[in-house]
Write an enzyme that holds these catalytic residues in place. Structure first.
Site: not given
Length: 86
Positions: A14-15
Site C-alpha cells: 500500500f504505497h
C-alpha cells in the site's frame, strides 16, 4: 465506533498511489478514521500518517470508523484496502 480487519492484497503493498486514493475517499466522510497495524496507528485522512504504517502485501490492518456515516466509510474504505491499486 465500528471496526473490521482487512488484508492488503496488492502485490506491491500500500504505497503512495493507493494511499492517496484511500485518503481522498476517507476525507469525503465526516467520521474519524483510524488504521492499526503491527502496534502502530494512523489517521486515515493523512497520507503521511498512513505511509508510516509500512503496509506491505498480506499486512493485516484493523480499520476503525467512528461517527457519522461510519458504516458507509468502513465498507467503502475496506474495498480500497482489499483491491489492487498500482
Amino acid at each position: 465506533m465500528i471496526s473490521q480487519t482487512f488484508t492488503i492484497i496488492n502485490p506491491t503493498g500500500f504505497h503512495v498511489r493507493p494511499t492517496k486514493t484511500f485518503v481522498q475517499l476517507a476525507s469525503s466522510f465526516p467520521c474519524k478514521i483510524t488504521l492499526h497495524c503491527n502496534g502502530k496507528k494512523a489517521n486515515g485522512k493523512s497520507s503521511l500518517s498512513m505511509l508510516t504504517l509500512g503496509l506491505t502485501t498480506n499486512s493485516e490492518v484493523l480499520l476503525e470508523t467512528d461517527g457519522d456515516q461510519e458504516q458507509e466509510a468502513l465498507k467503502a474504505l475496506g474495498e480500497v484496502l482489499t483491491s489492487l491499486h498500482d
